[in-house]
Design a protein around this motif. Sequence first.
Motif, mmCIF file in Angstrom:
data_model
loop_
_atom_site.group_PDB
_atom_site.id
_atom_site.type_symbol
_atom_site.label_atom_id
_atom_site.label_comp_id
_atom_site.label_asym_id
_atom_site.label_seq_id
_atom_site.Cartn_x
_atom_site.Cartn_y
_atom_site.Cartn_z
ATOM 1 N N LYS A 176 0.834 -1.200 0.000
ATOM 2 C CA LYS A 176 0.000 0.000 0.000
ATOM 3 C C LYS A 176 0.868 1.248 0.000
ATOM 4 O O LYS A 176 0.531 2.262 -0.630
ATOM 5 C CB LYS A 176 -0.931 -0.004 1.199
ATOM 6 N N ASN A 177 1.953 1.179 0.739
ATOM 7 C CA ASN A 177 2.890 2.321 0.730
ATOM 8 C C ASN A 177 3.403 2.604 -0.683
ATOM 9 O O ASN A 177 3.567 3.758 -1.103
ATOM 10 C CB ASN A 177 4.083 2.025 1.652
ATOM 11 N N LYS A 194 2.708 6.053 -2.834
ATOM 12 C CA LYS A 194 3.808 6.824 -3.431
ATOM 13 C C LYS A 194 3.570 7.064 -4.920
ATOM 14 O O LYS A 194 3.780 8.172 -5.447
ATOM 15 C CB LYS A 194 5.127 6.060 -3.222
ATOM 16 N N ASN A 195 3.098 6.041 -5.622
ATOM 17 C CA ASN A 195 2.825 6.172 -7.059
ATOM 18 C C ASN A 195 1.717 7.191 -7.289
ATOM 19 O O ASN A 195 1.769 7.997 -8.241
ATOM 20 C CB ASN A 195 2.438 4.821 -7.653
ATOM 21 N N ASP A 202 1.177 14.943 -8.230
ATOM 22 C CA ASP A 202 2.146 16.040 -8.328
ATOM 23 C C ASP A 202 2.309 16.496 -9.796
ATOM 24 O O ASP A 202 2.428 17.708 -10.088
ATOM 25 C CB ASP A 202 3.512 15.610 -7.766
ATOM 26 N N VAL A 203 2.285 15.568 -10.718
ATOM 27 C CA VAL A 203 2.435 15.903 -12.137
ATOM 28 C C VAL A 203 1.237 16.731 -12.612
ATOM 29 O O VAL A 203 1.349 17.715 -13.344
ATOM 30 C CB VAL A 203 2.586 14.621 -12.976
ATOM 31 N N ASN A 259 -8.241 8.124 -4.396
ATOM 32 C CA ASN A 259 -8.431 6.859 -3.624
ATOM 33 C C ASN A 259 -8.190 7.095 -2.131
ATOM 34 O O ASN A 259 -7.843 6.186 -1.378
ATOM 35 C CB ASN A 259 -7.437 5.783 -4.098
ATOM 36 N N LEU A 260 -8.373 8.361 -1.781
ATOM 37 C CA LEU A 260 -8.074 8.742 -0.408
ATOM 38 C C LEU A 260 -8.875 7.935 0.602
ATOM 39 O O LEU A 260 -8.368 7.553 1.659
ATOM 40 C CB LEU A 260 -8.348 10.243 -0.230
#
Length: 562
Positions: free
Chosen positions: A198-199, A203-204, A210-211, A227-228
């Motif tokens: 999940k980490n 990160k992905n 960010d992009v 997907n928060l």
Amino acid sequence: MMDPRTSAQDVMRCDLCETAVVQMHCDTCLVNLCKACVGEHTISVGSKKHEIVSFKLRKAIPIYPGCVSHVKERCEMYCNQCDIPVCITCITANHHLGHELSKIAEFFYKRKEIIIKERNELKETISRTYQYIASDVQNRMSQLKKEYADLSIAITKHGEDWHREIDKRVKKLKAEVDEMKNTQLQTLQKHLDEINKKNSHIKNELDSVDVVVDSNDISKLLSVKSNLHIYKTLPQKLEPNLPKFIPGKNFEEELYKLFGALSSSSLTSDKHGYSMKTTQKSPEAGSSPPVKQLLDEPETVTTIDTGYGGLKNVVCLSDEEIWTRGSDTIMKLYSINQGSLLKSITLKSGNITKDMTVTKSGDLVYTDTRDRTVNIVKNEKIEELIRLQNWRPHGVCSTSSGDLLVIMDSDDDKQTKIVRYSGSTEKKAIQFDDNGKPLYSSGGYYRYIIENRNLDICVADSKAKAVVVVNQGGKLRFRYTGHTPAPNNKFYPLGITTDSQSHILTADLNNDCVHIIDQDGQFLCYIDCGLSYPWGLCTDTNDNLFVAQHENRQVKKIKYFK
């Protein structure tokens, strides 16, 4: 001129005639006599029984004590009432008026007889009894040491058994600990892998967002799906629950109970435990046997032909039956009265037995040297009783206590010893004297053994040409090496036996006779009866002697007591 009756330089004179030289003596009256005066003396004091002997054979003349009251007087009388010696002056002064008096010489001899009797009792009975008791206590101490050593060995072995079981339990518990640890670690590792996954997704997703945020492209912005809500649902928290080691309660108390404990020890005192013995006889022997007199000329009662090539042993099963063995693998039982063969036993090993004996229960026991075994025959079936390692059995005998005494040689023929067995359990070994020297010769010679009535152990040692006798504790008593003047040839003892009088009888092969010695090694007489190569010996309950003659294959039954 000196008076010949009183001169110390003159010979002793007759107390009656006072002139003739003394030749005789009256031990009853303590009077010196010449031959001519003997008749007059016996007639003049006729109420006494006079014991007239040669002057040289007279009893020792007592030395009269001096009188306490009259210094110069010698006491020739004894006051039985006052229990003191008295002189003639004491008597004439009426100091002992009405008292019973006796000649002090008579009192002396009576008192001497009592002292001699007491001395003999002290020597023959009390001293021997104390020697037996000392030997018995010494044997008990030796046995006690062995039994305490066995007890320590048993405790050590029990402890080793417990150590093995505890080690097994520790090993099992540690294996369970490893299994529980591995199971929990695997579960936690799987949980960690899911969290790390999940980490990685978070990160992905952060990189993608960010992009988009850095871009002014509206279409990219509209394509972002959050997907928060998924990540807000946190994974479970896993808490390992470790096992605990719970020792047993009351560990020391339970350990003592489970492991075992010692019972108390004690020494009991039995004032009736010993009895006076005229000889050191076995407890089973009962009262002392009546004294028997040896015949001047022993008599052959009967002869039994056994048919062996070389007859070597004879053992009494009863007063009617004897076991025999020779230079083959067969042992034969014969009827004494009929001379007929009753049964035969063939050694299962195919070897030749060295010696045999009969137990108190009537079972035949024999030694098999090549097989290194001592075997017993029960109901005509052979059972192995003792198997030796590095030793070979030879002579054997059954004792009054039911033990077996076995003579054995080491495999290298350099050592010989006697071992006492209770059943198949070794109790005591006898090998050396007090100086550390071997008691018995070693090597491939014949040695036979018997226990005497006084519990001495007697061995006929053919190589040493001696009968070696030790007491029950193994202390050397004496060696008998033949009688002087000796027969024609060198003493060569083989078979050995004893009788009710504790005599030791041994066959002398070289001189065709049997030697009889007493329990202290003193020679008594020979028995020949026309014997030819006597080898094995035994006696029955009536003290008849049985002699196995090697060359002519015959057993002779001989009567040698009156």
